[in-house]
Scaffold this active site. Structure first.
Site, PDB file in Angstrom:
ATOM      1  N   SER A 274       0.838  -1.186   0.000  1.00  0.00           N
ATOM      2  CA  SER A 274       0.000   0.000   0.000  1.00  0.00           C
ATOM      3  C   SER A 274       0.872   1.234   0.000  1.00  0.00           C
ATOM      4  O   SER A 274       1.883   1.301   0.697  1.00  0.00           O
ATOM      5  CB  SER A 274      -0.901  -0.021   1.232  1.00  0.00           C
ATOM      6  N   LYS A 275       0.454   2.233  -0.817  1.00  0.00           N
ATOM      7  CA  LYS A 275       1.207   3.481  -0.869  1.00  0.00           C
ATOM      8  C   LYS A 275       1.235   4.131   0.498  1.00  0.00           C
ATOM      9  O   LYS A 275       2.105   4.905   0.813  1.00  0.00           O
ATOM     10  CB  LYS A 275       0.535   4.450  -1.840  1.00  0.00           C
ATOM     11  N   ARG A 276       0.200   3.844   1.276  1.00  0.00           N
ATOM     12  CA  ARG A 276       0.135   4.474   2.587  1.00  0.00           C
ATOM     13  C   ARG A 276       1.116   3.849   3.571  1.00  0.00           C
ATOM     14  O   ARG A 276       1.434   4.430   4.585  1.00  0.00           O
ATOM     15  CB  ARG A 276      -1.290   4.440   3.130  1.00  0.00           C
ATOM     16  N   GLN A 277       1.604   2.643   3.214  1.00  0.00           N
ATOM     17  CA  GLN A 277       2.623   2.049   4.086  1.00  0.00           C
ATOM     18  C   GLN A 277       3.881   2.888   3.877  1.00  0.00           C
ATOM     19  O   GLN A 277       4.528   2.759   2.850  1.00  0.00           O
ATOM     20  CB  GLN A 277       2.932   0.613   3.665  1.00  0.00           C
TER      21      GLN A 277
END
Ligand code: GLU
Length: 516
Positions: A274-277
């Site tokens: 995930s990009k949010r990781q």
């Protein structure tokens, strides 16, 4: 069966024909500056770069910033910095020159205005005056009837006179592209034949928004054409848009580039990254101390593109080697699994490689000096001599994943010299004679040191654990850590003995004593 060297010859011939057949290969990396470069973006940039270099083509950078609401200040600069850090050279792009600029989409609005006129004139695009409120009602209705929301193409059917009068009233509007059937499959360079009829599932897409900015699809196609892009290599999430893009090329009467979509990058267990990781951002890897080449090898090892040598030892290829060996036909069409242990292995290899070269070794030493100073800001007597650092690196290179690991607290004895040492359980004479004896050792190895220390304690009638405790304190000022003999081996003879000498009480008598 062809013999091995015949096969190699054939492969080389194939490469030469490809190289000269595509002497004009032009590829691009087209990020939106909405955040930092992450592993997926690096992979896309890298494959474009490898492909260009393999075939002697050009690699362009284009900043796709038409969605002004999502811009992150400074993101473009950081993206460029990360690409350069990874070793990717930009042939054309903002700040890099090139004859097809500007390479930032927000500076190309005149170009898009001109391009859209062509589609309005040939009837493949139309003005849409539907209000936000009407679109919202359409969406709600679709959801109520459990259908996928899509625009109903109402304004396609407006009469020319109505359009003129709405324009004369200054009615806000956008421009939409007329989707038509797209029957021919897309010949994807990675996935092979892919069929997707976009007009079955979507309403006519907006190509120019009411703020006059183009949408991604329109700007992307216009720019790829005007910038002479021959091959588009991008993430598979864009594959579904490609038929839309092919229809746009057709509407313009342009020859489309070839498309290749790169599969998803996933975690080792198959789950989506995930990009949010935050931990998939390139900055994160840089801050943790990974070297660029190991990160690059890590990314390509997951995505494929190289001949798989069965049972081959894990190796770190230079960018030049990667460019040479890259083959589009070998890029995986299945999700690319990333296993972080591999990155650690590769970084260890890179530390070893850097240590072997005098120039890069010196750089490593400087990096370690900086890291240690940062880790122990309160200590003024740090042991940062070049020879000592090289010894430590040589000793640790087989197991050292990150340079930062050298500053962990259990290794602090390497850098922090003991202070306020008080000699106990060992007389001054005994310490002096121990130093003299240790100095005679040829091999300053753990096992030999242990034998020597035990023997010394026995002949001097000293309690071994107490003597070791004193030595540990004299060597490191610490109460725990690795065994004393191991510590001595790591510190190496000169540093270990220097520290023991420094532990001697500083009295005039001692100063006059002759200690080797
Ligand atoms: N701006 C798009 C992105 O951020 C580019 C997609 C493409 O390469 O066409 O991924």
């Amino acid at each position: 069966m062809l013999k091995v060297n015949q096969q190699t010859l054939l492969r080389q011939c194939l490469w030469l024909t490809q190289r000269y057949a595509h002497s004009q290969v032009r590829v691009r990396f087209a990020p939106s500056p909405t955040g930092q470069l992450h592993l997926g973006g690096l992979r896309t940039a890298l494959y474009n770069f490898l492909y260009a270099r393999h075939l002697g083509g050009k690699f362009l950078l284009r900043i796709e910033d038409t969605d002004q609401t999502r811009l992150v200040p400074g993101a473009s600069e950081r993206l460029v910095e990360d690409l350069l850090w990874a070793g990717i050279e930009i042939d054309e792009g903002p700040g890099f020159g090139g004859r097809h600029g500007p390479y930032v989409q927000s500076q190309r609005t005149d170009i898009y205005s001109k391009a859209i006129k062509k589609l309005l004139q040939n009837g493949t695009a139309y003005r849409c005056f539907c209000t936000e409120r009407r679109l919202e009602l359409l969406r709600k209705e679709a959801l109520r009837t459990r259908q996928v929301p899509r625009y109903d193409n109402k304004c396609r059917h407006l009469q020319a006179a109505d359009v003129e009068s709405l324009l004369a009233q200054g009615a806000p509007h956008c421009i939409r592209f007329k989707l038509t059937e797209h029957e021919e499959p897309l010949e994807d360079l990675v996935y092979g034949s892919v069929q997707h009829n976009v007009s079955d599932n979507e309403g006519d897409p907006v190509v120019i928004k009411s703020d006059h900015f183009p949408t991604y699809h329109f700007a992307n196609v216009v720019d790829d054409h005007l910038m002479g892009i021959t091959h588009v290599l991008r993430g598979v999430e864009w594959q579904i848009s490609t038929t839309k893009h092919l229809l746009l090329y057709k509407a313009f009467g342009w020859q489309p580039p070839k498309f290749g979509h790169l599969p998803l990058l996933v975690n080792a267990d198959g789950t989506k990254l995930s990009k949010r990781q935050g931990d998939i951002g390139i900055q994160h890897f840089r801050e943790r101390g990974y070297f660029p080449l190991s990160l690059v090898n890590y990314v390509v090892s997951a995505g494929g593109g190289f001949q798989h040598k069965a049972h081959a030892k894990q190796q770190l290829l230079s960018l030049q080697e990667l460019c040479q060996q890259f083959e589009m036909e070998r890029v995986n069409a299945h999700p690319s699994r990333l296993s972080p242990e591999l990155l650690d292995d590769l970084n260890r290899l890179e530390i070893g490689q850097r240590l072997a070269e005098p120039e890069s070794r010196l750089q490593l030493v400087k990096q370690v000096q900086e890291l240690v100073k940062k880790a122990y800001p309160e200590h003024s007597n740090l042991d940062l001599a070049e020879a000592h650092i090289v010894d430590v690196l040589n000793w640790s290179s087989q197991r050292l994943t990150l340079l930062q690991d050298l500053t962990s607290s259990k290794l602090s004895f390497l850098w922090v010299k003991p202070s306020n040492f008080e000699l106990k359980d060992l007389s001054l004479e005994q310490l002096i004679s121990l130093i003299t004896e240790l100095d005679t050792l040829q091999d300053f190895q753990k096992d030999e040191l242990n034998v020597k220390l035990k023997k010394f304690a026995k002949t001097e009638g000293l309690k071994f654990p107490l003597m070791m405790k004193t030595l540990r304190a004299a060597l490191s000022g610490l109460n725990e850590g690795p065994g004393v003999a191991e510590m001595m081996e790591i510190l190496d003879k000169s540093v270990a003995l220097d520290r023991l000498r420094e532990a001697l009480p500083k009295t005039d008598i001692n100063r006059n004593r002759k200690i080797v």
